[in-house]
Design a protein around this motif. Structure first.
Motif, short mmCIF file in Angstrom:
data_model
loop_
_atom_site.label_atom_id
_atom_site.label_comp_id
_atom_site.label_asym_id
_atom_site.label_seq_id
_atom_site.Cartn_x
_atom_site.Cartn_y
_atom_site.Cartn_z
N GLN A 142 33.26 51.03 47.06
CA GLN A 142 31.91 51.24 46.76
C GLN A 142 31.75 52.57 46.31
OE1 GLN A 142 28.57 49.45 48.82
NE2 GLN A 142 27.16 50.59 47.70
N SER A 143 32.31 53.76 47.09
CA SER A 143 32.21 54.93 46.49
C SER A 143 32.89 55.21 45.18
CB SER A 143 32.71 55.72 47.53
OG SER A 143 32.16 55.81 48.81
N LEU A 144 34.09 54.75 45.15
CA LEU A 144 34.97 54.89 43.82
C LEU A 144 34.15 54.08 42.60
CD1 LEU A 144 38.72 54.59 45.08
CD2 LEU A 144 37.57 56.47 43.96
N LEU A 145 33.70 53.00 43.03
CA LEU A 145 32.96 52.33 41.85
C LEU A 145 31.84 53.12 41.45
CD1 LEU A 145 33.01 48.71 43.44
CD2 LEU A 145 34.22 49.33 41.16
N GLU A 146 31.08 53.69 42.28
CA GLU A 146 30.01 54.33 41.84
C GLU A 146 30.49 55.79 41.13
OE1 GLU A 146 27.76 54.89 45.49
OE2 GLU A 146 26.86 53.01 45.41
N GLN A 147 31.49 56.26 41.57
CA GLN A 147 32.09 57.43 40.96
C GLN A 147 32.43 57.24 39.64
OE1 GLN A 147 35.30 59.42 43.34
NE2 GLN A 147 36.41 59.84 41.41
N TYR A 148 32.87 56.17 39.24
CA TYR A 148 33.23 55.91 37.83
C TYR A 148 32.26 55.10 37.14
CZ TYR A 148 37.98 57.31 38.77
OH TYR A 148 38.97 58.14 39.08
N GLY A 149 30.87 55.28 37.66
CA GLY A 149 29.78 54.80 36.74
C GLY A 149 29.25 53.53 36.82
N ALA A 150 29.54 52.84 38.10
CA ALA A 150 28.99 51.35 38.18
C ALA A 150 27.90 51.54 39.09
CB ALA A 150 30.48 50.68 38.91
N GLU A 151 27.07 50.34 38.70
CA GLU A 151 25.71 49.88 39.69
C GLU A 151 26.44 48.80 40.58
OE1 GLU A 151 22.11 50.51 40.73
OE2 GLU A 151 22.59 51.65 38.95
N VAL A 152 26.54 49.01 42.01
CA VAL A 152 27.37 48.09 42.57
C VAL A 152 26.36 47.41 43.72
CG1 VAL A 152 29.02 48.01 44.60
CG2 VAL A 152 29.02 50.01 42.83
N THR A 153 26.79 46.09 43.55
CA THR A 153 26.02 45.14 44.69
C THR A 153 27.20 44.69 45.68
OG1 THR A 153 24.46 44.20 42.97
CG2 THR A 153 25.15 43.00 44.97
N PHE A 154 27.04 44.91 46.96
CA PHE A 154 28.11 44.56 47.94
C PHE A 154 27.41 43.53 48.68
CE2 PHE A 154 29.44 45.11 52.50
CZ PHE A 154 30.70 45.36 52.28
N TYR A 155 28.89 42.67 48.97
CA TYR A 155 28.80 41.53 50.05
C TYR A 155 30.10 41.32 50.75
CZ TYR A 155 27.85 36.70 51.41
OH TYR A 155 27.81 35.49 52.15
N HIS A 156 30.08 40.90 52.18
CA HIS A 156 31.14 40.73 52.73
C HIS A 156 31.47 39.16 52.86
CE1 HIS A 156 34.47 41.29 55.47
NE2 HIS A 156 33.79 40.50 56.36
N VAL A 157 32.72 38.93 52.63
CA VAL A 157 32.96 37.40 52.83
C VAL A 157 33.80 37.33 54.11
CG1 VAL A 157 34.39 35.46 51.81
CG2 VAL A 157 33.06 37.10 50.43
N SER A 158 33.32 36.36 55.10
CA SER A 158 34.09 36.48 56.42
C SER A 158 35.60 35.71 56.49
CB SER A 158 33.06 35.69 57.39
OG SER A 158 33.18 34.21 57.07
N ASP A 159 35.84 34.85 55.42
CA ASP A 159 36.78 33.92 55.38
C ASP A 159 36.97 32.96 56.22
OD1 ASP A 159 38.55 34.91 57.39
OD2 ASP A 159 39.75 36.28 56.24
N GLY A 160 35.84 32.73 56.91
CA GLY A 160 35.88 31.72 57.89
C GLY A 160 35.70 30.39 57.26
N PRO A 161 36.54 29.26 57.91
CA PRO A 161 36.22 28.02 57.04
C PRO A 161 34.98 27.26 57.12
CG PRO A 161 38.22 28.00 58.22
CD PRO A 161 37.55 29.31 58.68
#
Length: 404
Positions: free
Chosen positions: A204-223
């Protein structure tokens, strides 16, 4: 499984967005640091905008005598607009506007002051020591070309030349996903078998550093949560320019990211890259009614995903941002320590590029595995080792991509 080289992966990703043109917005200088100019920024006024004195001194009507009457004293920001006759002088400070009637400034070091009079002690040519209007630039001159990243210095120039609304490219909209039930966020309780989600903060820090507007979401990978998480990702992906994910792209039973991307209608561009670390990778594109969304699925291992991010995501982000230069500088360096790794594929080794006696040297990180984490705290370069290169000893020459 479609395995490609890093060069081919980049070619396919680049081809998926052949005619992208970023939108433009106008913002204030206080919002513009790090943004990319979308149009040439020109001087709204001459610089300097008035005749000014380069130092503390005395402005005179003409030069040809030694003794003058001091009729006024002014500081910066004050204009003396009264008449100045021959034999008269105006005391002024550095940067002051020179009165219209004056054609010469005498440095204060060349003057003996006696009350309201002053005596010139050194010879000064008539017309000396006045900075003319427009010495640096005339109105309308291009001062910052389109495609320039706005640094603090560039913003200073833009403001100093009379600009307030600056044309920049709209930030690319990026959906960033992490994947895995083993991940917990900072501050949460970690159970056995779990690790902290360092990738969430790294990328997220790198994306913002390179100019992006970031939306974050975590995928559990649980079936049992897959359907709900697919729906969430579909909703969050709307109107995005790029999706970047870490984890879930290898061949494990719970590596579900390609399945999620397929459900979003993605066309796969590749699903593995011949490089180390970072071979576990997925590239795709979604065509959403003519709006294309690029997809970069990266490894969940920190070092592997760090490499793939810089080699694949950064050029895309720079393009989406409207930057002219997409590539990292390549510098030929001397190795401080040997790299004792076999190289059946292209390898990118993390480390630090510094200078010794003016010459670039590269110190590889101590641990060179895909899951290595600690070295990221000081990594500023990637040494490129071509496929088939024998193990390298200290003192060998390598080419490094400078990331900073």
């Amino acid at each position: 499984m479609e395995i490609v080289t890093i060069t081919e992966a980049r070619r396919r990703l680049d081809g998926a967005l052949p005619s992208y043109k970023a939108n433009i917005e106008y913002i204030t200088p206080g919002q513009a640091l790090g943004r990319i100019t979308a149009r040439d920024i020109t001087a709204a006024q001459a610089y300097p905008p008035y005749r000014k004195s380069p130092f503390d001194g005395y402005a005179i009507h003409s030069y040809g005598q030694k003794d003058y009457e001091v009729i006024a004293t002014i500081g910066a920001g004050v204009v003396y607009d009264g008449p100045v006759a021959a034999g008269q002088a105006v005391r002024l400070m550095t940067g002051c506007a020179v009165p219209d009637d004056c054609d010469t400034v005498i440095p204060q070091e060349y003057v003996n002051r006696h009350g309201a009079r002053m005596e010139v002690t050194e010879s000064v040519a008539q017309g000396s020591n006045i900075i003319p209007i427009g010495e640096e630039c005339k109105p309308g001159a291009v001062i910052i070309p389109a495609g320039t990243k706005l640094t603090a210095g560039a913003l200073s120039v833009a403001v100093g030349l009379g600009n307030y609304r600056l044309p920049v490219y709209v930030k690319p909209q990026v959906l960033f996903l992490t994947s895995g039930r083993e991940l917990v966020m900072a501050g949460e309780k970690r159970h056995a078998g779990q690790i902290y989600n360092s990738n969430a903060y790294l990328f997220q820090s790198l994306l913002e550093q390179y100019g992006a507007e970031v939306t974050f979401y975590h995928v559990s990978d649980g079936p049992d949560q897959l359907a709900a998480e697919m729906a969430a990702v579909r909703r969050l992906a709307q109107d995005k320019d790029l999706i970047v994910s870490t984890g879930g792209v290898s061949v494990g039973l719970y590596d579900t990211m390609p399945q999620i991307y397929e459900a979003l209608g993605a066309i796969q561009l590749y699903n593995r890259i011949t490089m180390r670390p970072g071979s576990a990778s997925y590239g795709g594109v979604i065509d959403d009614n003519g709006h294309r969304i690029l997809i970069l699925g990266l490894s969940g291992n920190p070092s592997a995903s760090f490499n793939a991010f810089h080699l694949l995501a950064v050029p895309i982000l720079r393009r989406l941002n409207g930057e002219k230069d997409w590539e990292f500088p390549r510098i030929t360096c001397r190795l401080v320590d040997g790299i004792h790794k076999e190289n059946p594929v292209d390898r990118f080794v993390q480390g630090r590029l510094t200078y010794e006696q003016g010459q670039p040297v590269f110190t590889p990180n101590t641990t060179l595995t895909s899951s290595a984490l600690l070295g990221l705290a000081h990594t500023n370069a990637l040494a490129y080792i071509k496929k088939g290169t024998p193990t390298l000893t200290a003192g060998a020459t390598v080419e490094a991509l400078l990331l900073e």
